[in-house]
Design a protein around this motif. Structure first.
Motif, PDB file in Angstrom:
ATOM      1  N   LYS A  74       0.839  -1.208   0.000  1.00  0.00           N
ATOM      2  CA  LYS A  74       0.000   0.000   0.000  1.00  0.00           C
ATOM      3  C   LYS A  74       0.870   1.252   0.000  1.00  0.00           C
ATOM      4  O   LYS A  74       0.554   2.249  -0.659  1.00  0.00           O
ATOM      5  CB  LYS A  74      -0.923   0.004   1.217  1.00  0.00           C
ATOM      6  CG  LYS A  74      -1.811   1.237   1.292  1.00  0.00           C
ATOM      7  CD  LYS A  74      -2.908   1.074   2.336  1.00  0.00           C
ATOM      8  CE  LYS A  74      -4.009   0.153   1.838  1.00  0.00           C
ATOM      9  NZ  LYS A  74      -5.194   0.164   2.743  1.00  0.00           N
ATOM     10  N   ALA A  78       1.062   4.243  -2.760  1.00  0.00           N
ATOM     11  CA  ALA A  78       1.069   5.673  -2.453  1.00  0.00           C
ATOM     12  C   ALA A  78       2.196   6.375  -3.201  1.00  0.00           C
ATOM     13  O   ALA A  78       2.039   7.498  -3.697  1.00  0.00           O
ATOM     14  CB  ALA A  78       1.224   5.888  -0.945  1.00  0.00           C
ATOM     15  N   LYS A  81       1.121   7.010  -6.703  1.00  0.00           N
ATOM     16  CA  LYS A  81       0.190   8.128  -6.766  1.00  0.00           C
ATOM     17  C   LYS A  81       0.933   9.462  -6.660  1.00  0.00           C
ATOM     18  O   LYS A  81       0.551  10.453  -7.284  1.00  0.00           O
ATOM     19  CB  LYS A  81      -0.861   8.012  -5.658  1.00  0.00           C
ATOM     20  CG  LYS A  81      -1.882   6.902  -5.899  1.00  0.00           C
ATOM     21  CD  LYS A  81      -2.637   7.129  -7.207  1.00  0.00           C
ATOM     22  CE  LYS A  81      -3.669   6.065  -7.477  1.00  0.00           C
ATOM     23  NZ  LYS A  81      -4.328   6.253  -8.799  1.00  0.00           N
ATOM     24  N   THR A  88      -3.896  13.705  -3.206  1.00  0.00           N
ATOM     25  CA  THR A  88      -5.011  13.282  -2.354  1.00  0.00           C
ATOM     26  C   THR A  88      -4.981  11.777  -2.133  1.00  0.00           C
ATOM     27  O   THR A  88      -5.101  11.295  -0.998  1.00  0.00           O
ATOM     28  CB  THR A  88      -6.356  13.684  -2.988  1.00  0.00           C
ATOM     29  OG1 THR A  88      -6.384  15.106  -3.155  1.00  0.00           O
ATOM     30  CG2 THR A  88      -7.511  13.264  -2.096  1.00  0.00           C
ATOM     31  N   ALA A  89      -4.821  11.022  -3.222  1.00  0.00           N
ATOM     32  CA  ALA A  89      -4.769   9.567  -3.115  1.00  0.00           C
ATOM     33  C   ALA A  89      -3.528   9.119  -2.356  1.00  0.00           C
ATOM     34  O   ALA A  89      -3.578   8.182  -1.550  1.00  0.00           O
ATOM     35  CB  ALA A  89      -4.796   8.937  -4.508  1.00  0.00           C
ATOM     36  N   CYS A  90      -2.414   9.797  -2.605  1.00  0.00           N
ATOM     37  CA  CYS A  90      -1.173   9.462  -1.905  1.00  0.00           C
ATOM     38  C   CYS A  90      -1.337   9.627  -0.405  1.00  0.00           C
ATOM     39  O   CYS A  90      -0.987   8.732   0.369  1.00  0.00           O
ATOM     40  CB  CYS A  90      -0.038  10.346  -2.419  1.00  0.00           C
ATOM     41  SG  CYS A  90       1.523  10.123  -1.540  1.00  0.00           S
ATOM     42  N   LYS A  91      -1.871  10.756   0.022  1.00  0.00           N
ATOM     43  CA  LYS A  91      -2.051  11.022   1.449  1.00  0.00           C
ATOM     44  C   LYS A  91      -3.026  10.022   2.075  1.00  0.00           C
ATOM     45  O   LYS A  91      -2.821   9.557   3.201  1.00  0.00           O
ATOM     46  CB  LYS A  91      -2.556  12.446   1.652  1.00  0.00           C
ATOM     47  CG  LYS A  91      -2.640  12.866   3.109  1.00  0.00           C
ATOM     48  CD  LYS A  91      -3.054  14.320   3.245  1.00  0.00           C
ATOM     49  CE  LYS A  91      -3.085  14.734   4.709  1.00  0.00           C
ATOM     50  NZ  LYS A  91      -3.490  16.154   4.869  1.00  0.00           N
ATOM     51  N   ARG A  92      -4.086   9.676   1.338  1.00  0.00           N
ATOM     52  CA  ARG A  92      -5.065   8.711   1.857  1.00  0.00           C
ATOM     53  C   ARG A  92      -4.421   7.338   2.064  1.00  0.00           C
ATOM     54  O   ARG A  92      -4.601   6.717   3.124  1.00  0.00           O
ATOM     55  CB  ARG A  92      -6.238   8.593   0.883  1.00  0.00           C
ATOM     56  CG  ARG A  92      -7.250   7.487   1.251  1.00  0.00           C
ATOM     57  CD  ARG A  92      -8.393   7.418   0.257  1.00  0.00           C
ATOM     58  NE  ARG A  92      -7.916   7.192  -1.100  1.00  0.00           N
ATOM     59  CZ  ARG A  92      -7.549   5.992  -1.566  1.00  0.00           C
ATOM     60  NH1 ARG A  92      -7.565   4.929  -0.773  1.00  0.00           N
ATOM     61  NH2 ARG A  92      -7.151   5.871  -2.820  1.00  0.00           N
ATOM     62  N   LEU A  93      -3.670   6.872   1.092  1.00  0.00           N
ATOM     63  CA  LEU A  93      -3.024   5.563   1.195  1.00  0.00           C
ATOM     64  C   LEU A  93      -1.991   5.545   2.324  1.00  0.00           C
ATOM     65  O   LEU A  93      -1.886   4.560   3.062  1.00  0.00           O
ATOM     66  CB  LEU A  93      -2.354   5.205  -0.135  1.00  0.00           C
ATOM     67  CG  LEU A  93      -3.308   4.857  -1.283  1.00  0.00           C
ATOM     68  CD1 LEU A  93      -2.572   4.867  -2.613  1.00  0.00           C
ATOM     69  CD2 LEU A  93      -3.971   3.498  -1.048  1.00  0.00           C
ATOM     70  N   GLY A  95      -2.110   7.405   4.998  1.00  0.00           N
ATOM     71  CA  GLY A  95      -2.866   7.423   6.251  1.00  0.00           C
ATOM     72  C   GLY A  95      -3.351   6.031   6.622  1.00  0.00           C
ATOM     73  O   GLY A  95      -3.297   5.632   7.792  1.00  0.00           O
ATOM     74  N   GLU A  96      -3.824   5.282   5.638  1.00  0.00           N
ATOM     75  CA  GLU A  96      -4.283   3.913   5.877  1.00  0.00           C
ATOM     76  C   GLU A  96      -3.121   3.021   6.296  1.00  0.00           C
ATOM     77  O   GLU A  96      -3.257   2.173   7.191  1.00  0.00           O
ATOM     78  CB  GLU A  96      -4.950   3.363   4.613  1.00  0.00           C
ATOM     79  CG  GLU A  96      -6.258   4.063   4.257  1.00  0.00           C
ATOM     80  CD  GLU A  96      -6.802   3.645   2.907  1.00  0.00           C
ATOM     81  OE1 GLU A  96      -6.130   2.820   2.223  1.00  0.00           O
ATOM     82  OE2 GLU A  96      -7.884   4.129   2.509  1.00  0.00           O
TER      83      GLU A  96
END
Length: 341
Positions: A74, A78, A81, A88-93, A95-96
């Motif tokens: 994951k 990121a 991305k 946005t997608a990078c930060k979300r991944l 964070g997960e």
């Protein structure tokens, strides 16, 4: 893993994985599988349209079987991305991934290293030198220096050096300057940066001014530094103030404005605003006496010391121990006399 780290191109390795490893991918150690996939992913061209789908496919296969192994994938997703500028997608991944690491409690160092490296790359992209500095150092903490190619060491050292200068909450370079990665700057085209860092760390204003003249072209070629000359000058003055406080005995930290002016180059009228900034930034704690034009410092921000600073501290400890011995001798002599009386 040795084959993956060979001189084969990313495309060749991807074909090898697709046509061979994929047939038994879930039967080998899952974390090793994750490392293999990440290594292949990093070999693919930056504009590859196959990178993200490749990592995502293996991630989907692993996600329900091994959270630690899927976490490193994951993180690599990121990174793709980020390469695509999808922040946005990078930060979300990321964070997960961070949530998974926190939930697991303990993960392999390679997972932590991958997280902090990708996160620091994201922070560099959004121009956050304070957080970049902290997270890149964490990456180095989880990564043996011998595993980092020399060219990459130079890149890391340069980025950390620039971030440490530009960060408005970074007033202690000791941890970075004591890491072996900084040695990669010596003898390189970026050796000028190492000299600037040493001047800042020592609060050496005169040395800093000389470096500005000597390396004027290097500074002018770096807009981020050139545009913040006033900030950098004030920063080295604040670090000079911290060095002055550090040099004082713990029981004698009443410092006059004249002394601050002499060592920082500030006029007497400018000393108090400088001290107020040092207090506001929590670099020191104390009380300003506007009548006597002095400051009593009760605390200074802890620092990672270099050898020269450790020598100063050693001398201060020797003086303190001498005073303790004098006090003890006095009490042994005069205390007994008071008891007799």
């Amino acid at each position: 893993m040795q084959l993956v780290k060979s001189d084969l191109s990313g495309s060749d390795l991807l074909d090898f994985y697709t046509n061979f490893i994929s047939s038994f991918e879930l039967k080998i150690n899952h974390l090793k599988l994750g490392k293999i996939v990440v290594e292949i992913s990093k070999r693919l061209p930056l504009n590859s349209s196959e990178g993200y789908p490749f990592v995502e496919k293996v991630f989907n296969a692993l996600s329900k079987q091994d959270r630690e192994a899927s976490c490193i994938l994951k993180i690599e997703m990121a990174m793709w991305k980020l390469k695509e500028s999808d922040l946005t997608a990078c930060k979300r991944l990321l964070g997960e991934a961070k949530e998974t690491i926190s939930t697991l409690g303990f993960v392999d160092n390679v997972v932590n290293a991958a997280y902090y490296k990708t996160y620091s790359n994201y922070l560099k992209h959004i121009d956050d030198p304070n957080e970049f500095y902290k997270n890149e150092l964490l990456y180095l903490a989880y990564t043996p220096i011998e595993e980092i190619p020399f060219i990459e060491q130079q890149s890391i050292a340069f980025d950390l050096g620039i971030a440490s200068l530009l960060g408005d909450s970074i007033y202690n370079f000791g941890e970075f300057l004591q890491h072996p990665v900084v040695e990669s700057l010596n003898g390189s085209k970026a050796e000028w940066l190492y000299k600037f860092l040493m001047a800042f760390n020592k609060g050496d204003i005169r040395g800093y001014e000389q470096l500005l003249v000597h390396f004027a072209s290097e500074i002018e070629s770096r807009p981020a530094l050139n545009e913040k000359r006033d900030f950098l000058y004030e920063k080295v003055q604040l670090m000079c103030l911290m060095e002055l406080v550090f040099s004082k005995p713990a029981d004698d930290r009443n410092i006059s404005f004249e002394e601050v002016s002499a060592i920082t180059g500030k006029s007497l009228d400018e000393v108090e605003p400088l001290l107020l900034k040092a207090l506001a930034y929590n670099l020191i704690r104390g009380v300003i006496d506007g009548v006597k034009n002095s400051i009593h410092v009760s605390w200074a921000q802890p620092r990672v010391l270099d050898r020269e600073q450790i020598s100063v501290l050693s001398n201060k400890l020797s003086v303190w121990l001498g005073k303790v011995d004098e006090t003890l001798s006095f009490l042994e002599k005069h205390g007994s006399e008071e008891i007799v009386k």
